[in-house]
Enzyme design. Structure first.
Site, PDB file in Angstrom:
ATOM      1  N   CYS A 101     -14.044  21.504 -89.957  1.00 61.30           N
ATOM      2  CA  CYS A 101     -13.320  21.773 -88.714  1.00 61.30           C
ATOM      3  C   CYS A 101     -12.070  20.906 -88.629  1.00 61.30           C
ATOM      4  CB  CYS A 101     -14.230  21.516 -87.513  1.00 61.30           C
ATOM      5  SG  CYS A 101     -13.472  21.921 -85.913  1.00 61.30           S
ATOM      6  N   CYS A 202     -21.932  22.142 -83.626  1.00 58.78           N
ATOM      7  CA  CYS A 202     -21.466  22.694 -82.357  1.00 58.78           C
ATOM      8  C   CYS A 202     -21.783  24.172 -82.209  1.00 58.78           C
ATOM      9  CB  CYS A 202     -19.973  22.448 -82.189  1.00 58.78           C
ATOM     10  SG  CYS A 202     -18.919  23.332 -83.359  1.00 58.78           S
TER      11      CYS A 202
END
Length: 363
Positions: A101, A202
């Site tokens: 990410c 997440c």
């Protein structure tokens, strides 16, 4: 300096943005919408990118008196971070989605868009320090561990490299504890001061990574074997296992010596999981590719410390660069259970000097 502050909706990014404002920068807040089904992704302190998070980020921007926008990067996130996560596990490797990410979203898609819009830097709530030193070619920015080692995130930031580090601001690098950040948020009137930290992956909001993989990759039954090839159990998909794993193996036959067994290899070609004794996890050599260096790539062995997990302990080692963006690390400390796909980050003192993705290990 014009600064784009990434506001996740949490306390860290809110205080980081506040400190950027205090430093006199022209700050604009942006929330990255990364999930396709945002309303369903927060469960207590698990998950992120929900409607709740976007609202918390907006309220923080209002308190700070800065403009606020939401950028939809969900398609980019799905096509890079989530797709990489699935393909790596399917190939028998163990990825770190936070590393990807930072590589693909926060310090590529976000930073590149910010630069195109005329911003000088991106500000985030990561716990890491940027130290500027004088060098022969002028000032050089170095990436260092945070003052609060318990919260240090330099490991997941190492993939960004020196060019992107030059346009990053981490205002929380010098804080001594998370309690200090929460107290500062409360004093500033930020409603997120007591908001729980998000944790785990997440986009796997319920924490069930195996369930997420099974839902995306399907059921693929196969054998669990010992190092001699004897079948000792079965699995529903080799992709759900990682080197070093002990729990959840469901072995139907105990080891002859009665000792615990661990995953020592995952073989996607045969859909087989191999288990063995703990000592088989011992690692003395780590090789990686796609190396990123914050120094001139060392062609000779250089003393360092190696870290292979986000919250793992560094071990004594020495490192050298290999051709074609490779990295080789010789481990002189004790290290066990390193899986292909993990991020190998090397430090000299508190400074990050390089990072690579593990492709193999040796005993």
């Amino acid at each position: 300096m014009r600064v784009l502050a990434a506001l996740s909706g949490g306390v860290d990014s809110a205080v980081a943005a506040a400190r950027a404002v205090d430093a006199g920068h022209d700050v604009v807040g942006v929330h990255m919408a990364l999930a396709r089904e945002r309303a369903e992704l927060r469960n207590g302190s698990r998950g992120c990118c929900s409607i709740e998070d976007a609202g918390d980020a907006r309220r923080a921007a209002d308190v700070l008196g800065i403009p606020y926008y939401v950028w939809d990067l969900s398609e980019r996130f799905e096509d890079t971070v989530v797709a990489d996560f699935l393909s790596e596990y399917e190939a028998g490797r163990t990825p770190n989605p936070c590393v990807r990410c930072n590589e693909h979203i926060k310090f590529r898609a976000l930073l590149d868009r910010a630069t195109a819009l005329g911003f000088d830097a991106v500000c985030t709530g990561h716990y890491a320090r940027v130290v500027t030193v004088d060098a022969d070619g002028g000032p050089t920015r170095e990436l260092h561990r945070a003052a609060d080692l318990a919260k240090d995130q330099s490991y997941v930031l190492a993939v960004m490299g020196p060019e992107r580090l030059a346009r990053a601001v981490f205002p929380l690098g010098d804080v001594v504890s998370k309690a200090e950040v929460r107290a500062e948020a409360a004093a500033r009137g930020l409603s997120v001061s007591a908001k729980p930290d998000s944790y785990d992956i997440c986009f796997v909001a319920d924490g069930d990574t195996q369930g997420f993989l099974r839902a995306r990759l399907g059921s693929r039954p196969g054998d669990v074997v010992d190092v001699d090839g004897v079948v000792v159990g079965s699995h529903d998909g080799a992709y759900a296992y990682t080197v070093g794993q002990r729990r959840g193996l469901g072995l139907g036959r105990p080891a002859a010596d009665g000792r615990p067994r661990y995953v020592v290899d995952v073989r996607p070609a045969t859909n087989t999981v191999v288990v063995g004794a703990e000592e088989l996890l011992e690692v003395r050599r780590v090789v990686g590719d796609r190396a990123v260096w914050f120094v001139d790539p060392p062609t000779r062995w250089t003393t360092c410390e190696l870290q292979v997990r986000a919250h793992g302990s560094p071990v004594a080692a020495r490192v050298r660069a290999l051709p074609d963006d490779g990295m080789e690390v010789e481990v002189t400390g004790r290290l066990r259970g390193v899986a292909p796909g993990q991020s190998a980050v090397v430090y000299v003192g508190t400074r990050v000097v390089g990072q690579a993705t593990v492709t193999g290990t040796g005993r």
